[in-house]
Design a protein around this motif. Sequence first.
Motif, short mmCIF file in Angstrom:
data_model
loop_
_atom_site.label_atom_id
_atom_site.label_comp_id
_atom_site.label_asym_id
_atom_site.label_seq_id
_atom_site.Cartn_x
_atom_site.Cartn_y
_atom_site.Cartn_z
N GLY A 1 53.09 27.95 -10.92
CA GLY A 1 51.98 28.87 -11.42
C GLY A 1 51.49 29.88 -10.14
N ILE A 2 50.08 29.75 -10.13
CA ILE A 2 49.40 30.90 -9.15
C ILE A 2 49.74 30.57 -7.75
CG2 ILE A 2 47.27 31.82 -8.44
CD1 ILE A 2 48.09 32.64 -11.32
N ASP A 3 49.88 29.18 -7.54
CA ASP A 3 50.32 28.64 -6.05
C ASP A 3 51.47 29.27 -5.58
OD1 ASP A 3 47.64 27.45 -5.63
OD2 ASP A 3 48.72 25.44 -6.47
N ALA A 4 52.61 29.40 -6.57
CA ALA A 4 53.96 29.86 -6.18
C ALA A 4 53.89 31.37 -5.99
CB ALA A 4 54.87 29.45 -7.46
N LEU A 5 53.06 32.07 -6.85
CA LEU A 5 53.03 33.32 -6.80
C LEU A 5 52.37 33.89 -5.43
CD1 LEU A 5 51.78 34.55 -10.38
CD2 LEU A 5 53.61 35.36 -9.29
N LYS A 6 51.12 33.09 -4.86
CA LYS A 6 50.77 33.60 -3.62
C LYS A 6 51.46 33.29 -2.61
CE LYS A 6 45.87 33.26 -4.97
NZ LYS A 6 44.60 32.66 -5.10
N SER A 7 52.44 32.23 -2.59
CA SER A 7 53.52 31.80 -1.63
C SER A 7 54.51 32.73 -1.61
CB SER A 7 54.07 30.52 -1.95
OG SER A 7 55.27 30.40 -1.13
N HIS A 8 54.69 33.50 -2.67
CA HIS A 8 55.76 34.67 -2.74
C HIS A 8 55.09 35.94 -2.07
CE1 HIS A 8 57.64 32.34 -6.51
NE2 HIS A 8 57.97 31.86 -5.25
N ILE A 9 54.06 35.98 -2.56
CA ILE A 9 53.17 37.01 -2.04
C ILE A 9 53.29 37.19 -0.70
CG2 ILE A 9 51.06 38.44 -1.95
CD1 ILE A 9 50.92 37.69 -5.21
N LEU A 10 52.84 35.98 0.15
CA LEU A 10 52.57 35.86 1.51
C LEU A 10 53.93 36.16 2.27
CD1 LEU A 10 50.73 34.90 3.82
CD2 LEU A 10 51.48 32.55 3.44
N ALA A 11 55.10 35.57 1.42
CA ALA A 11 56.32 35.76 2.31
C ALA A 11 56.83 37.22 2.28
CB ALA A 11 57.55 34.86 1.52
N ALA A 12 56.58 37.77 1.10
CA ALA A 12 56.88 39.54 1.23
C ALA A 12 56.06 40.25 2.18
CB ALA A 12 56.61 39.80 -0.30
N ARG A 13 54.65 39.81 2.07
CA ARG A 13 53.66 40.53 3.09
C ARG A 13 54.12 40.50 4.52
NH1 ARG A 13 47.81 39.07 1.78
NH2 ARG A 13 47.53 39.83 3.82
N GLN A 14 54.54 39.37 4.87
CA GLN A 14 55.14 39.00 6.31
C GLN A 14 56.21 40.08 6.69
OE1 GLN A 14 55.75 34.94 6.06
NE2 GLN A 14 54.02 34.46 7.36
N ILE A 15 57.17 40.03 5.83
CA ILE A 15 58.34 40.98 5.86
C ILE A 15 57.63 42.69 6.00
CG2 ILE A 15 60.42 41.92 5.02
CD1 ILE A 15 61.09 39.14 5.77
N SER A 16 56.78 42.83 5.04
CA SER A 16 56.27 44.29 5.04
C SER A 16 55.47 44.36 6.15
CB SER A 16 55.29 44.20 3.70
OG SER A 16 54.89 45.31 3.95
N ASN A 17 54.82 43.68 7.02
CA ASN A 17 53.93 43.86 7.98
C ASN A 17 55.00 43.93 9.21
OD1 ASN A 17 51.62 43.78 6.61
ND2 ASN A 17 51.60 41.65 7.07
N THR A 18 55.97 43.14 9.16
CA THR A 18 56.95 43.50 10.32
C THR A 18 57.76 44.75 10.45
OG1 THR A 18 57.76 41.11 9.81
CG2 THR A 18 59.21 42.49 11.15
#
Length: 542
Positions: free
Chosen positions: A31-48
């Motif tokens: 659910g929402i927890d999984a979505l937030k985990s995905h968003i966090l992973a993508a943001r880390q790549i993006s910030n790199t």
Amino acid sequence: MAAFPGSIAFDEYGRPFIIIRDQDKQRRLTGIDALKSHILAARQISNTVKTSLGPKGLDKMMVSADGDVTVTNDGATILKMMDVEHEIGKLLVELSQSQDDEIGDGTTGVVVLAGALLEQAASLLDRGIHPIRIADGFELACQHAVAHLEKIAELFPISATNTEPLIKVAMTTLGSKIINKCHRQMAEIAVNAVLAVADLEQKDVNFELIKVEGKVGGKLEDTVLVKGVIVDKTMSHPQMPKELRNVKIAILTCPFEPPKPKTKHKLDVTDVAKYKELREYEQDKFREMVDLIKKAGATLAICQWGFDDEANHLLLQNELPAVRWVGGPEIELIAIATGGRIVPRFEELNPEKLGSAGLVREISFGTTTDKMLVIEECSNSRAVTILVRGGNKMLVEEAKRSLHDALCVVRSLVQEPRVVYGGGAAEIACSLAVAAQADQLASLEQYAYRAFAEALEAIPLALAENSGLSAIHTLGEVKAKQSATGDPALGIDCMFTGNYNMRDQHVIESLRSKRQQLLLATQLVKMILKIDDVRSPNEMEG
């Protein structure tokens, strides 16, 4: 049984189910927890990769498992070389790669935009908006932004005689690269290379005819465009002539050697007479091969395979220069450039299958023994080669990557001659248009529209930040000026010229590249927002 991460048990009806190892200690996100985990992973790549954006962006040093070092600020290369474990992170790597394959430029920008969209999606999820409504809202906002891009895009003059506009676009692409110290020279090389192989009437560019070769040594300024083919080989014998004119080329994929028994057979030579007979047979075969080439009228033989010293010496005696161990792609390019046919058997050689070139010469570099073969003045003069020079291997490789981006951008403009202005100007214009549209909506999608408009500002913000400017202050100033004047060419002044107008600074980008960035980033974000769980196939069966 060992393929499963646990073991199989059976219920009372005999149906198998899997017991996952350490199941009691594992916590599955849904659910929402999984979505937030995905968003966090993508943001880390993006910030790199965000810090690599723009003309003042920083480079990344990537060290492989073998200890090979790559220094680059090309988004696709950085992500490709990163050891990404998270599944969503891998999707972002593929996003950058697809932008690189399709357009060749904007590989960093597309990842930064996707990261910004996911960041905005996270705040909308916190407000209780369903992910499907967010995804649909983003898609509608993207359509509006693309429509606005089409509206503000300007027609671009493509002419083989007036290359100055194209050079300025190539210079924009190369502005953020390590090779910007010979900025204009590289841009001119890229433009001339594309125009040499372009069909301006059909709006088509055959990229197969452009080859980029690198050679360590010399300065970046020594990089040249050769109207022909460069092969990293030399004449097979040191006494063969180093320069040939009006050459007829035999392009061979058959080896200069006598027929041999198949691998499961062997040949036993038991006495001297038989050995002499075999040697005489080999000599006859070599002479026959050389005679066939000479009879066809060839003055140079280019062979995909090697040949031994005996054959080499015979070629020298017969005054037939030759090149051996030429790779498959080079053989094909030589065939296209010289108008020759690739010949798989000596018996098939005839004058019609020979390629022709005005000049074939060996070039040497500095005081080293490094030499390369240049085939110029070809019958099909459209094939070109860029020879990149540089002080070390890293510099040469990065220069090749930078030139590839410039070549791709010029190709995009030949295929679709429309441009928008860079420096974040196009993103700010789209952001203002999408925000204005949000005010017209009464449905829940208005929140997604506003979030999309805010995400578009991530590009100009990153440009300002990387240039050492006060990001929020600079963005606010440019937005206010764009709103007041309605001029979509106002962007971030990364070079500190005191002028926000990108039209005056000649900071121009391809509409095709910008549109593709918006569409790809939105599609990926929509896909991620619809993933609420990640399971292995084994768990799905269980």
